[in-house]
Scaffold this active site. Structure first.
Site, PDB file in Angstrom:
ATOM      1  CG  ASP A  17      11.704 -19.652 -15.382  1.00 10.90           C
ATOM      2  OD1 ASP A  17      10.468 -19.452 -15.308  1.00 10.90           O
ATOM      3  OD2 ASP A  17      12.215 -20.328 -16.280  1.00 10.90           O
ATOM      4  CE1 TYR A  26       8.543 -24.829   0.676  1.00 11.29           C
ATOM      5  CE2 TYR A  26       7.542 -23.076   1.949  1.00 11.29           C
ATOM      6  CZ  TYR A  26       8.503 -23.514   1.065  1.00 11.29           C
ATOM      7  OH  TYR A  26       9.421 -22.628   0.568  1.00 11.29           O
ATOM      8  CE  LYS A  71      10.060 -23.974 -14.438  1.00 11.64           C
ATOM      9  NZ  LYS A  71      10.920 -22.998 -15.129  1.00 11.64           N
ATOM     10  CG  ASP A  79      12.686 -13.533   1.956  1.00  7.88           C
ATOM     11  OD1 ASP A  79      11.608 -13.167   2.481  1.00  7.88           O
ATOM     12  OD2 ASP A  79      13.609 -14.068   2.594  1.00  7.88           O
ATOM     13  CG  ASP A 100       9.670 -19.112   1.598  1.00  7.08           C
ATOM     14  OD1 ASP A 100       9.983 -18.043   2.129  1.00  7.08           O
ATOM     15  OD2 ASP A 100      10.039 -20.228   2.025  1.00  7.08           O
TER      16      ASP A 100
END
Ligand code: NAD
Length: 360
Positions: free
Chosen positions: A227, A135, A195, A255, A251
């Site tokens: 994942d 980001y 990852k 959620d 992020d």
């Protein structure tokens, strides 16, 4: 203890008012000051984060924030939109650690989209790094059209980066949180999500988290690919205790985890800097569709106030009292519309605040 109260827009003012009443019912002394933020501040002063609001937040030990935004501001240029106030506060206060607990209250087990036995008793904490990652990589701001699109382009890219100090500080936050939770009965485990099999940035992340972990021999550390973490969160969410991850994975996973508990109106959050100054807000937005109706659920904001007592004001006992009071009103069968089900008693925003104050 000085608290900046920033109710914001929509249901923000209604839910923050109840959290302030709950704080006032504790036997603690606070200095509080309220200021405009978001669309309300734009309407009054032409900017979503006026200088006076920013100064108030900077000078406080903690900020209790409602929510900002309304569709009527969608046509404003990006820098003046209500949501920019949150980014501005994060940046100027150096808030780098986002805490999102996902707790499934016994009485609301049926509200989750997962089978009750998978979520009953769930109490996990997702910690998301807020200032690094893709980001904030390069090339940011290279957009060639003001509408944010790339007419005629053949390629677009963003770069992912993390520095050692950024990873170290969020890792320390996670291990310390796990230690605190262990003291009140949790497992004492940090799961670092990465990852590393594909991304160099996250191999580095994994190495640095492991190094920091050596300083916390009392806390177990495991590593999981993102994942798999996404899958485990819905397959066996109770296997987690504290999850720590980067900005983008955090992020998405926070959620996902929030939905395990069933209702957005129940979920608090905290964003902290290195001196434990923090911004506390419900995970939901300003809900313009129900604003002014007196039906919004204030519990996420009340629980955010409990987090504020715990993390920024060092008042663990009072935080626990608020959390127990929330449990009690749920056990009494009181429900705002978003968590209402047959056989329970539907109450307004204010009545829910009244009930928590009474339970305290
Ligand atoms: P939202 O979270 O405001 O609302 C989503 C749905 O959940 C709505 O149906 C709403 O009525 C319901 N809801 C949310 N909070 C509730 C509560 N406490 N009690 C009962 N029901 C509740 O998301 P949205 O509709 O996508 O966004 C509305 C505005 O909020 C937008 O302007 C958006 O940018 C802004 N927003 C702000 C924040 C923030 O301030 N941190 C976060 C997300 C969205």
């Amino acid at each position: 203890m000085k608290i900046a109260i920033l109710p914001g827009d929509g249901i923000g003012t209604e839910i923050v008012a109840q959290a302030v009443r709950v704080l006032g019912a504790l036997d603690l002394r606070f200095e509080t000051e309220t200021a405009l933020v978001g669309g309300a501040a734009y309407d009054a002063h032409g900017h979503p984060l006026p200088e006076a609001t920013l100064k108030l937040a900077q000078g406080a030990d903690a900020v209790l924030f409602g929510a900002v935004g309304d569709w009527k501001y969608d046509k404003l240029e990006r820098a003046l939109r209500p949501e920019q106030a949150i980014l501005g506060l994060r940046k100027s206060l150096g808030l780098f650690a986002n805490f999102r607990p996902a707790i499934c209250y016994e009485q609301l087990t049926h509200a989750s989209s997962l089978k009750p036995e998978l979520v009953a008793g769930l109490d996990i904490l997702i910690i998301r790094e807020l200032t690094g990652d893709i980001y904030f990589g390069q090339p940011r701001g290279r957009r060639i059209a003001t509408d944010g699109h790339f007419p005629g382009a053949e390629e677009a890219f963003d770069t992912m980066r993390y520095s050692r100090p950024e990873i170290e500080r969020i890792a320390h936050v996670a291990f310390q949180a796990a230690r605190k939770r262990k003291a009140s009965g949790s497992e004492g485990r940090v799961t670092s999500v990465d990852k590393a099999n594909v991304l160099e940035t996250f191999q580095f992340w994994k190495d640095v988290v492991s190094e920091v972990g050596l300083q916390y021999p009392d806390i177990a550390l495991d590593h999981m690919y993102v994942d798999n973490a996404a899958m485990q969160l819905v397959k066996a969410p109770k296997r987690f205790d504290v999850v720590v991850t980067g900005n983008m994975f955090g992020d998405i996973l926070s959620d996902e985890a929030s939905m395990l508990t069933g209702s957005i109106g129940m979920l608090p959050s905290a964003s902290l800097n290195s001196s434990n100054q923090g911004l506390y807000e419900p995970s939901h937005g300003s809900a313009p569709d129900i604003a002014g109706k007196g039906i919004a659920n204030p519990l996420a904001t009340i629980l955010s106030a409990a987090m504020m007592l715990r993390f920024s004001l060092n008042q663990e006992a009072s935080a626990l009292r608020i959390e127990a009071a929330v449990q009690k009103v749920l056990a009494q069968g009181l429900r705002t519309a978003d968590i209402y089900s047959e056989g329970t008693t539907r109450v307004s925003t204010r009545e829910m605040g009244d009930a928590v104050v009474k339970a305290l």
